[in-house]
Design an enzyme around this catalytic site. Structure first.
Site, PDB file in Angstrom:
ATOM      1  N   SER A   1       0.800  -1.217   0.000  1.00 26.78           N
ATOM      2  CA  SER A   1       0.000   0.000   0.000  1.00 26.78           C
ATOM      3  C   SER A   1       0.831   1.265   0.000  1.00 26.78           C
ATOM      4  O   SER A   1       0.430   2.284  -0.575  1.00 26.78           O
ATOM      5  CB  SER A   1      -0.945   0.008   1.205  1.00 26.78           C
ATOM      6  OG  SER A   1      -0.207  -0.142   2.405  1.00 26.78           O
TER       7      SER A   1
ATOM      8  N   LYS B   1      13.036  -0.899  -0.478  1.00 28.40           N
ATOM      9  CA  LYS B   1      11.631  -0.530  -0.428  1.00 28.40           C
ATOM     10  C   LYS B   1      11.510   0.932  -0.846  1.00 28.40           C
ATOM     11  O   LYS B   1      12.028   1.827  -0.177  1.00 28.40           O
ATOM     12  CB  LYS B   1      11.062  -0.749   0.971  1.00 28.40           C
ATOM     13  CG  LYS B   1       9.569  -0.460   1.055  1.00 28.40           C
ATOM     14  CD  LYS B   1       8.867  -1.236   2.139  1.00 28.40           C
ATOM     15  CE  LYS B   1       9.286  -0.807   3.524  1.00 28.40           C
ATOM     16  NZ  LYS B   1       8.411  -1.391   4.561  1.00 28.40           N
TER      17      LYS B   1
ATOM     18  N   MET C   1      17.949  -2.811   2.704  1.00 29.97           N
ATOM     19  CA  MET C   1      18.329  -3.830   3.688  1.00 29.97           C
ATOM     20  C   MET C   1      18.887  -5.050   2.971  1.00 29.97           C
ATOM     21  O   MET C   1      18.725  -5.220   1.758  1.00 29.97           O
ATOM     22  CB  MET C   1      17.113  -4.215   4.543  1.00 29.97           C
ATOM     23  CG  MET C   1      16.041  -5.007   3.808  1.00 29.97           C
ATOM     24  SD  MET C   1      14.419  -4.965   4.598  1.00 29.97           S
ATOM     25  CE  MET C   1      13.803  -3.404   3.940  1.00 29.97           C
TER      26      MET C   1
ATOM     27  N   MET D   1      17.430 -11.440   2.135  1.00 27.16           N
ATOM     28  CA  MET D   1      17.532 -12.751   2.774  1.00 27.16           C
ATOM     29  C   MET D   1      16.659 -13.733   2.006  1.00 27.16           C
ATOM     30  O   MET D   1      15.436 -13.561   1.942  1.00 27.16           O
ATOM     31  CB  MET D   1      17.115 -12.679   4.238  1.00 27.16           C
ATOM     32  CG  MET D   1      17.872 -11.637   5.047  1.00 27.16           C
ATOM     33  SD  MET D   1      17.589 -11.758   6.825  1.00 27.16           S
ATOM     34  CE  MET D   1      18.927 -12.855   7.281  1.00 27.16           C
TER      35      MET D   1
ATOM     36  N   ASP E   1       1.507  -5.740  12.183  1.00 22.66           N
ATOM     37  CA  ASP E   1       0.940  -6.119  10.890  1.00 22.66           C
ATOM     38  C   ASP E   1       1.242  -7.592  10.626  1.00 22.66           C
ATOM     39  O   ASP E   1       2.366  -7.950  10.256  1.00 22.66           O
ATOM     40  CB  ASP E   1       1.535  -5.255   9.776  1.00 22.66           C
ATOM     41  CG  ASP E   1       0.903  -5.557   8.415  1.00 22.66           C
ATOM     42  OD1 ASP E   1       0.042  -6.453   8.344  1.00 22.66           O
ATOM     43  OD2 ASP E   1       1.277  -4.897   7.434  1.00 22.66           O
TER      44      ASP E   1
ATOM     45  N   ASN F   1       4.955 -10.738   5.489  1.00 22.40           N
ATOM     46  CA  ASN F   1       5.997 -10.233   6.383  1.00 22.40           C
ATOM     47  C   ASN F   1       6.812 -11.343   7.029  1.00 22.40           C
ATOM     48  O   ASN F   1       7.717 -11.066   7.822  1.00 22.40           O
ATOM     49  CB  ASN F   1       5.372  -9.367   7.485  1.00 22.40           C
ATOM     50  CG  ASN F   1       4.739  -8.105   6.932  1.00 22.40           C
ATOM     51  OD1 ASN F   1       5.101  -7.661   5.838  1.00 22.40           O
ATOM     52  ND2 ASN F   1       3.805  -7.534   7.662  1.00 22.40           N
TER      53      ASN F   1
ATOM     54  N   ASP G   1       9.429  -6.058   7.441  1.00 24.02           N
ATOM     55  CA  ASP G   1       8.469  -4.956   7.520  1.00 24.02           C
ATOM     56  C   ASP G   1       8.130  -4.573   8.958  1.00 24.02           C
ATOM     57  O   ASP G   1       7.224  -5.135   9.571  1.00 24.02           O
ATOM     58  CB  ASP G   1       7.190  -5.295   6.761  1.00 24.02           C
ATOM     59  CG  ASP G   1       6.367  -4.039   6.464  1.00 24.02           C
ATOM     60  OD1 ASP G   1       6.574  -3.018   7.137  1.00 24.02           O
ATOM     61  OD2 ASP G   1       5.513  -4.080   5.561  1.00 24.02           O
TER      62      ASP G   1
END
Length: 446
Positions: free
Chosen positions: A135, A153, A240, A243, A283, A288, A302
Site C-alpha cells: 500500500s 523498499k 536492507m 535474505m 501487521d 511479512n 516490515d
C-alpha cells in the site's frame, strides 16, 4: 504484479479520484435502490453499497491509488472485521495480490529524489520489476557494487502528503456506504490510523525498529532479521540485506513437525513482544514472514507498523490471561474493565455476551494440551457472535487502540496457525506470562 499504473501523486489528484469513486458508488446505489423500490422491496444501504459492480469499482480504485486509502481498507478489514460486511473483507484480500506497480519513469523519479541523478552508481544490478508491492511502497531486488544482495523498499510518490485527505475521504465513503451497524463510530480508529500511517511512511523510523529487533533477536537462531544498509536508506527509501526464503504459506505442504514448530515459534514471539519487549510489529500480513528451508529460520520483514505499548499494558494483560486460564469470570470482568475493553455502564446483556466471548476463546486454550488449529472453527464462532451483537444492539464497544492493534496481531497469528494446520501447546506458552504463575519472567529486552 504485472499491472502498471501511475500513482496519483498530489493531494488534488487523489481527492479527485476519491471524489469520483464516491460519486460512482453513490450513483450505482441510487440506480439499484430505485429498481428494488419499484419492485416493492425495501433495500438496506449496506446491501446497495456492496453490489458486484461497486465491489469491482472499489477494488480497482484502491488498487490504483494505494497509499492511505488502501492501507486503511486493510486495517478496517482486520480491526473492525466483526462490523464490516464479508464482501468488504474479500475486496481487501484481493488487493494484496492485485496491487498495481509504478511505471518505470515514476520509479526512476523516486530513486533520483532519494539517491540523486546518478543512483545507478551504487548498483551492479537493479531489477526494475518489483518482488513485492504493497500500500505504501514496492520492493526491488538489487546487487550493490561490492556484491551484497539487497532489497530496496521504494515509497510511492505523494503518499505521505495525502494521508490526511485520504483518511477524511475514506471516512466519508464509509458513512455513505451504510456498512457500519447503528451506533458505531470509527472516528477514533480512523484518527489512530492517520497517525500510524504517518509513522509508517517515515522509513527512518522503520529502520530504527528494524535495528532494534535485529539486536534483540541476534542470539535467537530461530529468527533472522535483515541488516540495514544505512548509506542507502532515508525517509522514502529503505535498503536492507536481501535474505532468501520462500512464502510462509508454502509450509502448508511441510511435515507436521515443521508446521507445529513454526507456528509455536511465531506465537511465542508475539507473547514476548507484548510481555517482554512492550513493542510489537502489529501487521501480521503473511508476506511479512518468510521461511528459509536450509536453515529452518523464520525471516522477519516490515517493521513499519511497529507499535510501542504503554508500560501498564503488559501487567493488565497478565491479569486477563491469568483470569482466563483459571476460568475466573469475576476476575476476567475486572481485568477487561481495567484494560478498557468495555465500560462499566454498558447494558448487562452486552457485558454477558462479551464475557461469554472471552470464555469461549479461552476454553480450548485452557483445557487442551495440544491445540489443533487445523480442527477448529473458533474464529468463525467468535465472529458470528460478534456480528450478532453488532446487529442486535445499538451499543457496540470498541476497545482501546492499543488493544485493537494487539487483537490484529493475535488474529493474524491464529489465521496463520490455522492455515498451517498446526498443533501448539498453547497452555505451555501462555502460563509463564499469567500473573499468578510462579515462573520467573525475563527482563524487558527492547
Amino acid at each position: 504484479m504485472s499491472k502498471e499504473a501511475k500513482v496519483p501523486a498530489t493531494r488534488l489528484s487523489r481527492m479527485a479520484r476519491m471524489g469520483g469513486l464516491a460519486a460512482g458508488l453513490a450513483g450505482n446505489m441510487a440506480l439499484t435502490g430505485a429498481g428494488q423500490l419499484a419492485s416493492g422491496k425495501r433495500p438496506q444501504a449496506r446491501d446497495l453499497f456492496m453490489t458486484p459492480a461497486n465491489a469491482t469499482r472499489l477494488r480497482n480504485q484502491l488498487s490504483q491509488m494505494r497509499g492511505a486509502a488502501m492501507k486503511v481498507g486493510q486495517m478496517l478489514s482486520m480491526e473492525a472485521s466483526d462490523l464490516m460486511p464479508p464482501e468488504f473483507g474479500e475486496i481487501i484480500a484481493a488487493l494484496r495480490s492485485d496491487a498495481h506497480i509504478m511505471p518505470g519513469p515514476q520509479l526512476k523519479a523516486q530513486l533520483t529524489a532519494s539517491l540523486g541523478a546518478g543512483f545507478m552508481q551504487h548498483f551492479k544490478r537493479f531489477d526494475v520489476h518489483p518482488i513485492a508491492a504493497a500500500s505504501i511502497g514496492q520492493v526491488h531486488r538489487a546487487t550493490l557494487k561490492d556484491g551484497r544482495e539487497v532489497a530496496l523498499k521504494v515509497q510511492y510518490p505523494g503518499v505521505r502528503d495525502s494521508i490526511d485527505s485520504d483518511i477524511r475521504n475514506l471516512g466519508t465513503l464509509i458513512k455513505l456506504s451504510g456498512m457500519l451497524p447503528r451506533g458505531v463510530d470509527l472516528s477514533d480508529l480512523l484518527e489512530e490510523a492517520r497517525l500510524q500511517l504517518h509513522e509508517e511512511a517515515d522509513y527512518t523510523r522503520e529502520a530504527d525498529y528494524l535495528q532494534r529487533y535485529r539486536a534483540a533477536l541476534s542470539d535467537d537462531t530461530r529468527f533472522a532479521v535483515p541488516e540495514l544498509i544505512e548509506e542507502l536508506s532515508g525517509t522514502d527509501l529503505l535498503a536492507m540485506e536481501f535474505m532468501p526464503g520462500g512464502p510462509i504459506e508454502e509450509l502448508e505442504q511441510a511435515d507436521q513437525e515443521t508446521r507445529d514448530r513454526v507456528a509455536t515459534e511465531l506465537i511465542a514471539l508475539t507473547l514476548r513482544e507484548l510481555f517482554e519487549f512492550e513493542l510489537m510489529q502489529t501487521d501480521p500480513n503473511f508476506a511479512n514472514y518468510r521461511y528459509n528451508k536450509g536453515s529452518g529460520r523464520l525471516i522477519l520483514l516490515d517493521f513499519g507498523a511497529t507499535r510501542v505499548f504503554a508500560p501498564e499494558m503488559a501487567p493488565q494483560y497478565r491479569a486477563l490471561l491469568d483470569a482466563g486460564l483459571r476460568a475466573d469470570r469475576a476476575a476476567s470482568r475486572t481485568a477487561m474493565l481495567d484494560i478498557g475493553l468495555y465500560d462499566a455502564g454498558i447494558p448487562d446483556a452486552v457485558e454477558t455476551v462479551l464475557l461469554d466471548l472471552f470464555a469461549m476463546a479461552m476454553e480450548p486454550l485452557r483445557n487442551e494440551a495440544m491445540y489443533d488449529f487445523g480442527d477448529t472453527d473458533l474464529l468463525g464462532d467468535l465472529r458470528a457472535a460478534g456480528m450478532d451483537m453488532a446487529e442486535d444492539r445499538a451499543y457496540v464497544p470498541l476497545p482501546p487502540i492499543d488493544s485493537l492493534f494487539l487483537q490484529r496481531k493475535i488474529g493474524g497469528m491464529y489465521l496463520l496457525a490455522t492455515r498451517l494446520r498446526a498443533r501448539v501447546n498453547m497452555r505451555a506458552l501462555l502460563e509463564p506470562y499469567a500473573s499468578s504463575s510462579e515462573t520467573s519472567r525475563p527482563a524487558r529486552a527492547l
